[in-house]
Design a protein around this motif. Structure first.
Motif, PDB file in Angstrom:
ATOM      1  N   GLN A   1       0.833  -1.216   0.000  1.00 28.52           N
ATOM      2  CA  GLN A   1       0.000   0.000   0.000  1.00 28.52           C
ATOM      3  C   GLN A   1       0.863   1.259   0.000  1.00 28.52           C
ATOM      4  N   THR A   2       1.952   1.261   0.773  1.00 25.30           N
ATOM      5  CA  THR A   2       2.786   2.459   0.891  1.00 25.30           C
ATOM      6  C   THR A   2       4.007   2.429  -0.027  1.00 25.30           C
TER       7      THR A   2
ATOM      8  N   PRO B   1       3.937   8.396  -0.817  1.00 26.62           N
ATOM      9  CA  PRO B   1       5.233   8.891  -1.279  1.00 26.62           C
ATOM     10  C   PRO B   1       6.228   7.797  -1.683  1.00 26.62           C
ATOM     11  N   PHE B   2       5.747   6.589  -2.026  1.00 24.69           N
ATOM     12  CA  PHE B   2       6.603   5.496  -2.488  1.00 24.69           C
ATOM     13  C   PHE B   2       7.718   5.211  -1.470  1.00 24.69           C
ATOM     14  N   ASP B   3       7.361   4.518  -0.423  1.00 27.15           N
ATOM     15  CA  ASP B   3       8.247   4.284   0.724  1.00 27.15           C
ATOM     16  C   ASP B   3       9.409   3.343   0.387  1.00 27.15           C
ATOM     17  N   ARG B   4      10.500   3.921  -0.087  1.00 26.74           N
ATOM     18  CA  ARG B   4      11.684   3.140  -0.472  1.00 26.74           C
ATOM     19  C   ARG B   4      12.425   2.578   0.739  1.00 26.74           C
ATOM     20  N   GLN B   5      12.333   3.246   1.879  1.00 26.93           N
ATOM     21  CA  GLN B   5      12.990   2.725   3.086  1.00 26.93           C
ATOM     22  C   GLN B   5      12.312   1.439   3.538  1.00 26.93           C
TER      23      GLN B   5
ATOM     24  N   ARG C   1      13.938  -2.372   3.749  1.00 22.87           N
ATOM     25  CA  ARG C   1      13.890  -3.193   4.969  1.00 22.87           C
ATOM     26  C   ARG C   1      13.287  -4.568   4.707  1.00 22.87           C
ATOM     27  N   MET C   2      12.448  -4.685   3.681  1.00 22.14           N
ATOM     28  CA  MET C   2      11.722  -5.935   3.450  1.00 22.14           C
ATOM     29  C   MET C   2      12.264  -6.785   2.315  1.00 22.14           C
TER      30      MET C   2
ATOM     31  N   ILE D   1       8.661   1.533  -9.075  1.00 23.91           N
ATOM     32  CA  ILE D   1       8.358   2.786  -8.366  1.00 23.91           C
ATOM     33  C   ILE D   1       8.747   3.980  -9.228  1.00 23.91           C
ATOM     34  N   ASP D   2       9.910   3.922  -9.841  1.00 22.80           N
ATOM     35  CA  ASP D   2      10.347   5.019 -10.717  1.00 22.80           C
ATOM     36  C   ASP D   2       9.344   5.236 -11.847  1.00 22.80           C
ATOM     37  N   TYR D   3       8.874   4.144 -12.450  1.00 24.79           N
ATOM     38  CA  TYR D   3       7.895   4.262 -13.521  1.00 24.79           C
ATOM     39  C   TYR D   3       6.585   4.870 -12.998  1.00 24.79           C
ATOM     40  N   LEU D   4       6.102   4.345 -11.883  1.00 22.32           N
ATOM     41  CA  LEU D   4       4.850   4.869 -11.324  1.00 22.32           C
ATOM     42  C   LEU D   4       4.970   6.363 -11.021  1.00 22.32           C
ATOM     43  N   ASN D   5       6.091   6.746 -10.446  1.00 19.22           N
ATOM     44  CA  ASN D   5       6.305   8.143 -10.077  1.00 19.22           C
ATOM     45  C   ASN D   5       6.337   9.054 -11.303  1.00 19.22           C
ATOM     46  N   THR D   6       7.072   8.659 -12.341  1.00 21.79           N
ATOM     47  CA  THR D   6       7.194   9.516 -13.528  1.00 21.79           C
ATOM     48  C   THR D   6       5.926   9.520 -14.384  1.00 21.79           C
TER      49      THR D   6
END
Length: 158
Positions: free
Chosen positions: A51-52, A57-61, A65-66, A79-84
């Motif tokens: 979900q996050t 804000p695309f939780d890269r941290q 961790r996972m 994530i990069d694709y979704l963001n752009t």
């Protein structure tokens, strides 16, 4: 991956020379085998984390961790694709229905689970695609940085 270190030098005359070592192997060998319960809990946490991870804000941290390995690098690209492309995922039902198979040895484990998931892709605020299905997914787990992480996933059947 860390390179193997040079052979240990003799500390004193007559001392045995130690074989070359690999830091990653030594570090990972300290791990405990993961249990079926711990592995399925990790997959449940991954489902919740999506979900996050896949929405602003695309939780890269949390991703770091996972996950590790291929899953980490492929997810960063997603994530990069979704963001752009001004896109995001929203999840409805996410349920681990059953564990089909599980095996663990040392620092690696494999778990196959049946998962039901409702996912909707939004692009520019509008629904782009949607799916609601149950699939069998094989997750490869690795003990890394002192914790178990998901290294890869593969859809086995829909």
């Amino acid at each position: 991956m860390l390179a193997a270190t040079a052979p240990a030098q003799k500390l004193a005359a007559g001392a045995q020379q130690l074989p070359p070592t690999n830091y990653r192997q030594n570090y990972i060998s300290q791990s405990q085998n993961i249990t079926l319960g711990q592995a399925s809990d990790l997959i449940g946490k991954w489902l919740d984390a999506k979900q996050t991870i896949f929405a602003p804000p695309f939780d890269r941290q949390l991703l770091a961790r996972m996950t590790t390995g291929i899953l980490y690098s492929d997810t960063v690209k997603a994530i990069d694709y979704l963001n752009t492309s001004n896109s995001r995922y929203r999840y409805g039902v996410q349920k681990l229905e059953s564990v089909e198979r599980f095996a663990a040895s040392g620092n690696k484990a494999t778990i196959e689970v049946k998962i039901t998931e409702d996912a909707t892709l939004y692009k520019n605020g509008k629904v782009d695609s949607s799916s609601f299905n149950t699939k069998v997914i094989r997750y490869t787990l690795e003990y890394w940085d002192g914790i178990w992480k998901i290294a890869d996933s593969q859809v086995m059947s829909k």
